[in-house]
Structures are given as structure tokens and as C-alpha cells.
Write a protein that holds these residues in place. Structure first.
Motif, short mmCIF file in Angstrom:
data_model
loop_
_atom_site.label_atom_id
_atom_site.label_comp_id
_atom_site.label_asym_id
_atom_site.label_seq_id
_atom_site.Cartn_x
_atom_site.Cartn_y
_atom_site.Cartn_z
N PHE A 43 0.84 -1.19 0.00
CA PHE A 43 0.00 0.00 0.00
C PHE A 43 0.88 1.24 0.00
CE2 PHE A 43 -2.58 -3.23 2.17
CZ PHE A 43 -3.71 -3.22 1.35
N SER A 44 0.42 2.24 -0.72
CA SER A 44 1.13 3.51 -0.70
C SER A 44 0.71 4.30 0.54
CB SER A 44 0.80 4.32 -1.96
OG SER A 44 -0.56 4.73 -1.91
N GLU A 47 -2.78 5.74 0.21
CA GLU A 47 -3.82 4.73 0.44
C GLU A 47 -4.02 4.48 1.93
OE1 GLU A 47 -3.48 1.93 -3.54
OE2 GLU A 47 -2.05 1.65 -1.90
#
Length: 234
Positions: A43-44, A47
Motif C-alpha cells: 500500500f502507498s 492509500e
């Protein structure tokens, strides 16, 4: 024959295990469509921030409903304790063939209850100052009474007489007395009966009741009791 079969089974499991390992290695090292290895996917930061914001919003929406649910569960238990106290006083009167009273009062922030013989052994009324059976109301059911307001519509000067409104300024004279048969032969029940009301404090004014209420009502001269809630409590 058995040895040959065992050997073939061992060879089969060995080959199957080797194929599984090779497949796992291939999947682990296979590049993804965007040029990164699969184990590098995740996940960034954006996010994660979005997810945390959504969780916070949902928690803020759910919190008031959960608090109201908890208050309703607690006040139901608290009202059960009031009902049990009245029943115990009535039961003691019947069993011992004596007049018994149940009294409620506010002691600092704690609501208390006492169940006691109305008269002393010499036939005189037991003075309020001599009542020694006071105990916190609600501890038997695991509820702290300081979370709620407790009121009655009992007249402070005339026994077993209902006033038209409920007062939350409790004192020890707020009591209900059952005769030796567990009845209230000379009671004046009015239109709403003798009521003991528990209420969740108002969020605007903690000394005033909110609309969330539970009550026990002595309805008849025979001492029958019912429970009610909210608008059905005066």
C-alpha cells in the motif's frame, strides 16, 4: 511387492514436493505487470491515509449510537435493581407478617436503598435516623448508581401517596410501605401509581433527566408492580 510400492510412493511424494517448491520460487520471482516483483507490492502512504480517514469517520458516526446502546443496557439493569428491592420488601412483609418499608435516598453522588421493618419492637415507627440497612443501589447487578438520576413521585409527608410529578431531589422519606400481607390498603395511587424513576442525565444539564427513563410502578392497592420506560414514566 510391498517394498516396490513403498518406494514408488516415496518417489511420487518427493517429485510432488519438488514441483511445489519450484512453483513457489517461480511465483515469488515472477515480475509483475508494472515491473516490480510480487513481494514488493503493498500500500502507498496515500492509500493508508485514506483508509485511516475512513475508519475515523465511521468510528465518529458509530460512537454516539454505541454510547446510547450502553446507556440503555445499564439503565435496564439499574431499573431491575429497583424492582428487586420493592419485591424484597413486599416478600419480607408477607413472610414475617410485619409491615416492611423500602426507602431510597441520594448520598453524595450515590443512590442508596434500605429495606427495613417499618416499626420497632415496641410498636413505634422506626425513625429514619435509625435505619442501618442502607446500601448502594445497583451493585448487585454490576451497575454504578452515580451514572443515573433517581426520582419518585412519592409525597414526602403522607405515606404511600402519589404526587402529580416526579422529583429527583431524593431524601430518605421517599419510601413505600407494605403491610403484613404485602398490600398497600390506604395508599393514594393517583392516576399514575407510585413510581420510582431512573433516568439518564441530560447532556445539557447533568442534574436534569433526559428522555431515556425506566421506572417501576406500584399500580394497585394489592401491591402489583409493573415496569415502564421513557414517556410512560412521569
Amino acid at each position: 511387492m510391498a517394498n516396490i510400492l513403498s518406494l514408488r510412493l516415496l518417489n511420487y511424494f518427493h517429485l510432488h514436493s519438488r514441483k511445489t517448491k519450484l512453483k513457489q520460487q517461480y511465483l515469488a520471482n515472477r515480475p509483475s505487470t508494472n515491473g516490480y516483483k510480487q513481494q514488493d507490492a503493498g500500500f502507498s502512504l496515500i492509500e493508508l491515509i485514506v483508509v485511516l480517514l475512513l475508519v475515523g469517520i465511521l468510528a465518529a458516526i458509530a460512537a454516539p449510537g454505541w454510547a446510547a446502546f450502553v446507556n440503555r443496557q445499564r439503565i435496564n439493569k439499574f431499573n431491575d435493581a429497583v424492582f428487586a428491592a420493592l419485591q424484597e420488601a413486599q416478600r419480607e412483609a408477607k413472610n414475617k407478617k410485619l409491615s416492611y418499608s423500602v426507602s431510597f435516598r441520594k448520598n453524595s453522588t450515590t443512590q442508596e436503598v434500605a429495606i427495613f421493618p417499618t416499626k420497632k419492637s415496641d410498636g413505634s415507627n422506626l425513625p429514619l435516623a435509625e435505619i442501618s440497612t442502607w446500601k448502594p443501589l445497583g451493585t448487585d447487578v454490576g451497575v454504578s448508581s452515580d451514572k443515573f438520576l433517581l426520582g419518585t413521585n412519592l409525597n414526602s409527608t403522607t405515606e404511600n401517596t402519589a404526587d402529580s410529578t416526579v422529583s429527583y431531589s431524593l431524601n430518605a422519606s421517599a419510601k413505600i410501605t407494605f403491610d403484613y400481607m404485602g398490600t398497600l390498603p390506604n395508599a393514594s395511587l393517583g392516576t399514575s401509581g407510585l413510581q420510582i424513576v431512573a433516568a439518564v442525565p441530560s447532556s445539557a444539564n447533568p442534574t436534569s433527566p433526559s428522555s431515556v427513563k425506566r421506572c417501576v410502578i406500584v399500580k394497585t392497592l394489592l401491591g402489583s408492580m409493573v415496569t415502564a420506560k421513557d414517556n410512560n414514566c412521569s
